[in-house]
Design an enzyme around this catalytic site. Sequence first.
Site, mmCIF file in Angstrom:
data_model
loop_
_atom_site.group_PDB
_atom_site.id
_atom_site.type_symbol
_atom_site.label_atom_id
_atom_site.label_comp_id
_atom_site.label_asym_id
_atom_site.label_seq_id
_atom_site.Cartn_x
_atom_site.Cartn_y
_atom_site.Cartn_z
ATOM 1 N N THR A 1 47.086 46.019 34.856
ATOM 2 C CA THR A 1 47.251 46.742 36.113
ATOM 3 C C THR A 1 47.857 48.112 35.869
ATOM 4 O OG1 THR A 1 47.398 44.835 37.584
ATOM 5 C CG2 THR A 1 48.566 46.801 38.271
ATOM 6 N N PHE B 1 39.497 44.281 33.975
ATOM 7 C CA PHE B 1 38.935 44.031 35.306
ATOM 8 C C PHE B 1 39.712 44.733 36.412
ATOM 9 C CE2 PHE B 1 42.288 40.912 35.719
ATOM 10 C CZ PHE B 1 42.434 40.669 37.079
ATOM 11 N N LYS B 2 40.953 45.128 36.154
ATOM 12 C CA LYS B 2 41.737 45.808 37.183
ATOM 13 C C LYS B 2 41.075 47.121 37.607
ATOM 14 C CE LYS B 2 44.803 42.551 36.849
ATOM 15 N NZ LYS B 2 46.203 42.681 36.489
ATOM 16 N N ASP B 3 40.246 47.690 36.737
ATOM 17 C CA ASP B 3 39.523 48.915 37.091
ATOM 18 C C ASP B 3 38.643 48.724 38.319
ATOM 19 O OD1 ASP B 3 40.490 50.439 34.912
ATOM 20 O OD2 ASP B 3 38.928 49.637 33.600
#
Length: 496
Positions: free
Chosen positions: A147, A112-114
């Site tokens: 991250t 999800f950091k993308d």
Amino acid sequence: MSKALTYVSTRNKQEPIDFYTAILQGIANDGGLLVPNFDLPQLSLKELMELDYPELASAVLKCFVPKDGHVLIEEACQAAYGGSLFPKEVVPVKKAGDLYIAELFQGPTAAFKDMALTLLPHLMTLSLKVKKEKREVMILAATSGDTGKAALEGFKDVEGTSIKVFYPSDGVSAIQKQQMITQEGKNVEVIGIDGNFDDAQTAVKQAFNDASVKEVSQAHQIFLSSANSINIGRLLPQIVYYFYTYLSLVKKQEIKLHDEVDFCIPSGNFGNALAGFIAKKMGLPVHKFICSSNKNNILTDFFTSGRYDANREFYKTNAPAMDILISSNLERLVWFLSDQNGDMVNQYMTNLKENGIYEVDAAIFDQTKEHFAAGFASEEEVLHAINDMYEQTGYLLDTHTATGYHVIKNYRQESADSLPVILLATASPYKFPEAVYKAVSQNEADEYDAIKKLHDLTQIEIPAPLIDLDQRDIRFKEVIKKESIVDFVKEKIMQK
């Protein structure tokens, strides 16, 4: 500079700065975090309904940027989300049993950091352009796994920048580590440390505020910035997918416009959940944010007691991205809930630094209970949750998202809340294949064999970023002591 769109520190000891300076600076110069120094606007859900993801991202981000930057923001959002880095439906929302699952892991690193770190480099470069900055930016990032890779991928070969990522050498999954140490790009560097994520994050914050680092940076025409969610530019893009997933359910006629929902968020550093809270302040009809943790359940304790107590044992678990005891973005939440009382926040953070603990006052605690619920899952409960979801629905969770599924079930049993729940899926299950394979098969396999066996068993597609990962050349092997990060940063600056 528009006074209405300035940013200040959560600790009240920095003069207001504009958006572009906030992006480049990363962290407040008093050690606090930068926050909007203006009333958050109310967005019209009806007007947002027909926007695609890049357009929606533009609409949200423009609320935080002066008008002279709006065209640049549109271009940045289109470049980040409108090309080949994500599928056409940037965040698919799928139904599994009586839950809605928002897949935030469709980007270039399968995590999800993308969602934020594909946009942050564009925000950084447009800020450099607007501020006519000639110095090189050195990005420092601490990571608990995801991250790091997402930041490396976002900033690789971006002109005018270099990036150093610090990760706990024994505190990330084998897949996460392999993704980082094989990273391509001429301006990237990955460094293991002999501590945990909190050690890395604390040392990176120290580097930003160390007088000798500042002196060396100035002498060598370098300035430091961050890719962690301490940077407001990492946080703001995360607001977007709360609106997007909600409106997706409206379009599918699963809910009606303006109906309230709950969101369940696997939470470590608390940036993801905080972005949701900001979305609620901007008009998203959310009843509760249900935060889920692993065995390092410091957030669960905070939301049930009002006490943040980091004086506890640190556990390495099968959900390693949540192996965190210092949830940095909680500081921003306390600032919002204290009626933006920076002096109070500063005292809390001083107490945390000196004694490892702080306790919010009754008024703040009452507000946390209004907006948040929390729970945690043991490692065994994580495995059971993965298996249960797969057996019941055929949907395969990763270990972090599985904490959310476990906590939702408990929350529903213990409360009268029966609203629809959107569970944010934070990573592909193939990023943690050993644990996921064990959960669904009751058998052991090492990481790369587990990927193959998990695919053979489930026939669920392996994300492209993880295919043949073990065949890639290792570029980075260095491991340093956690106490050495500040000296390491100075040395790298002097080499420029």
